[in-house]
Design an enzyme around this catalytic site. Sequence first.
Site, PDB file in Angstrom:
ATOM      1  N   HIS A 160      34.381  53.275  17.999  1.00 22.79           N
ATOM      2  CA  HIS A 160      33.213  52.421  18.314  1.00 22.79           C
ATOM      3  C   HIS A 160      33.602  51.275  19.244  1.00 22.79           C
ATOM      4  O   HIS A 160      32.974  50.225  19.220  1.00 22.79           O
ATOM      5  CB  HIS A 160      32.574  51.836  17.045  1.00 22.79           C
ATOM      6  CG  HIS A 160      32.323  52.835  15.956  1.00 22.79           C
ATOM      7  ND1 HIS A 160      31.120  53.476  15.800  1.00 22.79           N
ATOM      8  CD2 HIS A 160      33.135  53.320  14.983  1.00 22.79           C
ATOM      9  CE1 HIS A 160      31.193  54.306  14.762  1.00 22.79           C
ATOM     10  NE2 HIS A 160      32.407  54.235  14.259  1.00 22.79           N
ATOM     11  N   SER A 281      36.414  42.298  47.456  1.00 27.83           N
ATOM     12  CA  SER A 281      35.018  41.949  47.679  1.00 27.83           C
ATOM     13  C   SER A 281      34.929  41.195  49.005  1.00 27.83           C
ATOM     14  O   SER A 281      35.825  40.431  49.353  1.00 27.83           O
ATOM     15  CB  SER A 281      34.531  41.060  46.533  1.00 27.83           C
ATOM     16  OG  SER A 281      33.505  40.208  46.988  1.00 27.83           O
ATOM     17  N   LYS A 287      38.633  38.961  43.945  1.00 30.69           N
ATOM     18  CA  LYS A 287      38.315  40.255  43.329  1.00 30.69           C
ATOM     19  C   LYS A 287      39.276  41.389  43.693  1.00 30.69           C
ATOM     20  O   LYS A 287      39.748  41.494  44.815  1.00 30.69           O
ATOM     21  CB  LYS A 287      36.893  40.697  43.751  1.00 30.69           C
ATOM     22  CG  LYS A 287      35.777  39.917  43.154  1.00 30.69           C
ATOM     23  CD  LYS A 287      35.677  40.002  41.651  1.00 30.69           C
ATOM     24  CE  LYS A 287      35.201  41.331  41.152  1.00 30.69           C
ATOM     25  NZ  LYS A 287      33.801  41.589  41.456  1.00 30.69           N
ATOM     26  N   GLU A 294      35.354  53.978  39.508  1.00 30.58           N
ATOM     27  CA  GLU A 294      33.880  53.900  39.460  1.00 30.58           C
ATOM     28  C   GLU A 294      33.233  55.074  40.199  1.00 30.58           C
ATOM     29  O   GLU A 294      32.231  55.638  39.755  1.00 30.58           O
ATOM     30  CB  GLU A 294      33.408  52.579  40.062  1.00 30.58           C
ATOM     31  CG  GLU A 294      33.748  51.392  39.183  1.00 30.58           C
ATOM     32  CD  GLU A 294      33.556  50.079  39.918  1.00 30.58           C
ATOM     33  OE1 GLU A 294      32.672  49.317  39.542  1.00 30.58           O
ATOM     34  OE2 GLU A 294      34.308  49.828  40.885  1.00 30.58           O
TER      35      GLU A 294
END
Length: 487
Positions: A160, A281, A287, A294
């Site tokens: 979980h 970024s 970043k 992704e």
Amino acid sequence: MNNKLWTGLSDSNIDKLLDEFNSSFSFDFRLWKWDIIASLAHSEMLSKTNIISEQDFELIKNGLIKIFKEIKENPSEWYEKNKDFEDIHSAIETKLTNLIGIAGKRLHTARSRNDQVATDLRLYLIEENLLIASKLCNLKHRLIELAQRDKEILMPGYTHLQQAQPISLGHHWLAHYERFSRDYERLCEFRNRLKICPLGSGALAGTTYNINRNYTAEKLGFISPSNNSLDSVSDRDFVAEHNFAIALCGVHLSQLAEELIIWSSQEFNFIKLHDKYATGSSMMPQKKNPDVAELIRGKSGRFIANLQNILIVLKALPLAYNKDLQEDKISAFDSSDNIKICLDIMERFLESLEINTIKLKELTEKSFLNATDLADYLVKKGWAFRDAYKATGQIVKHCIEKQTYILDLSEKDLKEFLGELSLEDIKELKEIITPVNSMLNRQSKGGCSPLKVGEEILFARENLKYKIKNIEKEINESINNPLKHWT
Ligand code: ARG
């Protein structure tokens, strides 16, 4: 240009819009290699069965080989020159006839584009299946190597997404290895179903010529000819299976990608991305983004959609061939193109990751991951599991209130909850429930202890070596040098 193969009844050119709409050349061009190979096998069979002459076969063979070389040399030029054809089958047959004259017009004897396209597509997907399987082997190899490297590294295991029990990172990599092993097995099992040859089924009903379907099936590397001619030309189960095998593999990649994304966040900070496989970024200079993972996660969406696509195309089709079936290719090609890239890039991405072992270890120490071990210790001392569970729960509650952890409690504190145990036992208990011992002691088959992980690795390595050898052999036999029977 009227370059149709089917102008039997029509005496006028068809509408230009319909012409474009009907055409599949833009996406089935890539079947060229297998279309030529299947035609070579078919024409050879026609000559062996005296349906065409040996001389005609020689002409057809030389013409087809010439076209093969032409396309191989410069596929994009050939594509550009021939893109007005309805499909790759029409293009090659017409080119052949232009090259060799009337013998070219004999190639399509006892054959229809319906059995032809089903055969070409199967041959193409067998090749793709082998290439995907081989890339899966590379990924499996990487996971085994990571497991070997990280088999002693402690980390929190989750259920979980809540901390559950300590495990080794190597064990975690091997869990992913198992998923990809199933993907690999699935591809191999289904490859046998791909290897059934529809050629010779004609348009739908078989043929009146005395053809030899075993001959063509064998020449093309199929296991056997298909049974029912109606089924043979309309069956696209193999496309659905191909898309499914890829969709599930894509889901497995996506699950792994998701973990890596979470792990690379500042909050988790389990891994550091290598500059080579991270992006930045344009606005936020601090970043470092896990775009690779992704995109892999994102692409799993298209694999699932491609599976749906073929099932929807098939769902209402009456027997036998229907033009809807032309729509089978786009999704199948898209799935194989993309899964191959995803597998390659995931393998490299994994190799490049840096593990924050200190953070992982700290987390296992400042946690209640050892609560089960405490309860298990009590059971081994004769407690009933439910009582042990309850006492442990009370200890954890106490720790939370005092903002501390089980191992930071004094032996005296623990004795308050575990009155039945001697101080000696409690000392022993504190030794047994350290996170590292918790991991080391899980020695049941398939458990997370480095000992068991090591055994799994040995087995996996042997197994993979054998698989890689087999797949290389099969790739050599069926993909490399496809003209071997005819040159
Ligand atoms: N381009 C067609 C396809 O991909 C080839 C088969 C054409 N057959 C026919 N009866 N029109 O399905």
